[in-house]
Scaffold this motif. Structure first.
Motif: not given
Length: 225
Positions: A74-84, A100-106
């Motif tokens: 659920x990448x979009x949910x995770x990155x939304x939290x990272x943004x906040x 979180x941004x790094x883990x999403x890139x990985x």
């Protein structure tokens, strides 16, 4: 590794926290429940727990919820939290955002870009979590000696890893995977101690429970024989 027992305890604990209107404790337990569901191959159930945990205002709890969402795809949910988290003035919140941004890139196959993001996180705080993520990025890139160096540092700082969030949220569950990743780093260098390190990791995981890392460790051991 006793996931069924942990889940039963968490369900009981959640009922008590909800009855007592203890929102912070409830959210922390939802993160733990989400982690357990992930490891029991229930990504949708894990996301549901993370979604409820994400109502918290605690940066560490939000980070945990987002980590679950990343693992559950659920990448979009995770990155939304990272943004906040990245909008916060608190250094720990901004560090979690970078992690979180790094883990999403990985997760997207961009481990080299993840390394750059992790260096940004380390400039905020040389945290144990950042070191673990650095090790995993180096493993993804086949940089096994670099991964070993980071993992040795994490193991030396195991006390920090056991309480990486705060005293109210013990995190000793994060320590056993270090042994698995260290075995991977040693194997990648052709080191003979990799076999014993895989065996040491498997000794930490009950055989009756399914665990993705344990399954992979057993496959790698079988190939080594």
């Amino acid at each position: 590794g006793r996931l069924a027992d942990a889940t039963a305890l968490l369900v009981r604990g959640l009922a008590e926290d909800i009855a007592q209107k203890n929102a912070d404790a409830t959210a922390r337990k939802r993160v733990l429940l989400g982690e357990a569901r992930l490891r029991r191959n229930d990504p949708d159930g894990a996301h549901e727990a993370a979604r409820k945990a994400a109502t918290s205002t605690e940066p560490a709890t939000l980070y945990g919820a987002a980590q679950i969402d990343l693992a559950a795809h659920y990448r979009a949910s995770a990155l939304s939290i990272a943004t906040e988290l990245g909008k916060s003035q608190a250094p720990d919140a901004r560090m979690y955002s970078k992690l979180l941004e790094a883990d999403a890139l990985r997760a997207g196959g961009k481990a080299r870009d993840a390394l750059a993001k992790l260096e940004e996180a380390r400039r905020i705080s040389d945290s144990w979590l950042a070191r673990v993520s650095l090790a995993r990025a180096h493993l993804d890139l086949g940089e096994h000696a670099d991964a070993e160096r980071e993992l040795r540092e994490c193991i030396a700082r195991a006390g920090e890893g056991a309480l990486v969030f705060d005293d109210d949220a013990p995190s000793a569950r994060l320590l056993p995977p270090l042994t698995y990743y260290l075995a991977r780093a040693l194997e990648g260098q052709g080191r003979s101690e990799a076999k014993a390190t895989y065996e040491a990791f498997l000794a930490l995981v009950p055989r009756a429970e399914r665990d993705p890392l344990a399954d992979d460790a057993r496959r790698r051991l079988a190939k080594a024989h």
